[in-house]
Design an enzyme around this catalytic site. Sequence first.
Site, PDB file in Angstrom:
ATOM      1  N   ASP A 509       0.843  -1.189   0.000  1.00  0.00           N
ATOM      2  CA  ASP A 509       0.000   0.000   0.000  1.00  0.00           C
ATOM      3  C   ASP A 509       0.885   1.249   0.000  1.00  0.00           C
ATOM      4  OD1 ASP A 509      -2.061   1.740   0.190  1.00  0.00           O
ATOM      5  OD2 ASP A 509      -2.816   1.037   2.121  1.00  0.00           O
ATOM      6  N   GLU A 518      -1.755   2.206  -8.484  1.00  0.00           N
ATOM      7  CA  GLU A 518      -2.265   3.128  -9.512  1.00  0.00           C
ATOM      8  C   GLU A 518      -3.794   3.040  -9.582  1.00  0.00           C
ATOM      9  OE1 GLU A 518      -0.208   4.878 -12.736  1.00  0.00           O
ATOM     10  OE2 GLU A 518      -1.788   5.909 -11.649  1.00  0.00           O
TER      11      GLU A 518
END
Length: 649
Positions: A509, A518
Amino acid sequence: MRPSLRLTLVAAVALMATAVVFAQEVSPSPQLPVTPPASVTPTPTTGPGVTAGPQPSQPSTTTPFSPNMSPNYPKDPLLTRDSPSFPDPEYVKLLDYMFLFYEAQRSGKLPADQRVTWRNDSALSDGRDAGVDLSGGYYDAGDYMKFIFPLTFTMTETCWGALEFWDGYQLANQTHYLDQMVRWGMDWLIKAHPNDNTLYVQVGLTEVDNNYWGPDSGIPLPRTSFKVTNTSPGTDVMADAAAAFASCSMLYRDKLKDTTYATTLQTHATSLFNLAETARPQQPYQKVVPAVTCCYESSGFIDELAWGAAWMYKLTQDASFATKADNYISQLNTRSVQVNTITWDDKSSLVYILMAGATPPALRTKWQGFAQQYADSVASADKPNMFTEGGLFYSNGNSQLDSAVVAANAAFALQILANNMNATGSSDRDRIEKYTKFTVSQVEYLLGENPERTPYVVGVHPNSPANPHSAPASGGTDIGNINTSPKEERWTLYGALVGGPDKNDRFLDERDKWEQSEVALDYNAPFNGLMAYMVSTATSSPPYVTIAAGRPDLPPVLNGMAVWKIILIVVGSIFVAVAIGAFVCYRKRDQIRAWAAARKQRSAEKSMPKYVIKRSAPPRNHNDRDVEALEVGQGQGQPALLQDVHRTT
Ligand SMILES: *[C@@H]1O[C@H](CO)[C@@H](O)[C@H](O)[C@H]1NC(C)=O
Ligand SMILES: *[C@@H]1O[C@H](CO)[C@@H](O)[C@H](O)[C@H]1NC(C)=O
Ligand SMILES: *[C@@H]1O[C@H](CO)[C@@H](O)[C@H](O)[C@H]1NC(C)=O
């Protein structure tokens, strides 16, 4: 040394060497981030700094998740959250959040009813360099670029998903936001197609944009516009834009009931498909616009021609388009039926699904066969695809960049096929069930039923990705420190589906791990339809509602295998090798004794002159098997004894 013995010892040495190498590689063990979002009180077992090790995959936190835990869920006036169990309120919310994400991606002058109020008006002069108005539309990903190729695919999947799973949109009271999302995109595509011979395909320069990480109020200039034309064609983008206009025209004609807008969209579809078919030379658009090569290079244009033709057929029911789609697909399948992974670049498998549900009866069997071939290969994850250990459909060669999206696209396609088979009264219940099972398993994986206990949609659970790679949402301005500046993402990018976990179901993360964190227009596109499907069919809530806050500490992995497993295998192998060695030595104890005796004799003879050794006979006390071995040795070259002697002298 006896061959069997030598082999055993060599194997044992090799295994020990491997163990040493592995031990060096895994030390120090890679750490998985275990920082829960700030809204969650960290518990000692999941707090930062706790060493990962082989542990059960269940977090030991006991705080149950409740949707009311997170105080900053946006209030949506169109939603009644306290509604009874059907439709499931969490799926309703997820569908709503899909459109919040697209609002956060808006470019241009924002409307008064914009719900994502932390965004500013931006890039208002787009297109001015070319004397056209290209303001508006959507930013592609976590940056400020506008690309048409992923956008047209996004619009087509969204409109198709809405046509197929319309019930879900209605049940969730989301048709209003669906309309807004589609219109925002199509209004811009209309601007990008200012006349029959021109289509703008990109606004902004990647090399300029890549050097900027900051708010939407400081987007760097210049923002150059790129186009394809009748004399410099991009066959793929033209046909793909035709598909977007055709599918969304159908949505406005048949469902959203705005015939004026539907007609406008159809005019653009017809014009663009004609342009794609007639403009010469037919070629991929990066030939004309090399700027797209960085990001959205097209691998070929035949699948887009088939895709455009199929949508033109579906919209107009003109059989000549069905014939065209058939001809284009035949060009791709000259040897065998290709069952390609669905991406923004490859729509051939989607053409089968679309045509299976749309063909004139004469072609139905053929397309249905193609579609089932694709769907069967996905449902069983035939090579080069696979299921991760946690159950995610994974396409080698595609999924490493956005695993969640590859799985979502596959699930989207299979569910449309299943629904159409069911709707047309197919008696193949097994397949319908198999495809539906695949869909639900992928959706549930992506909504928390996975080793990371993480729903890969932002803002629905404390374990949701907290650091999506998005410049405007992050609030950061220091491009050298995008992970830590600021420490916490400034704005929650509700509804964004992130790239997803790796092949080992592991998720980092972190903002700069863009393969995983993304966000992009085309990422959410199949999920829009899937969430609508779940709204209308799910009888229970998404998995995350029963998942406690805090990601588990998963054991580290190396080349697809948990490190503890590798160590176990290495240690086990050494043990087995030693045991085999001991067993062989025991079985051959007579030969070994003879060999030792011979060796002793040789070292005694060592002090003698060499000619004596050369004339000496092999030891006499060998049995029949020794004779065999000796003969084999002689057949291969020098007598074994002499060889040994030469080496020792
Ligand atoms: C559905 O949306 C409309 C606005 O489009 C709103 O007036 C209505 O209250 C909503 N109904 C429910 C049940 O949420
Ligand atoms: C909106 O603009 C303000 C400055 O006017 C800026 O501080 C803020 O970060 C901008 N918002 C986003 C999401 O970029
Ligand atoms: C098939 O269609 C029927 C009737 O339309 C519906 O009740 C049923 O749930 C559908 N089954 C599947 C697996 O979609």
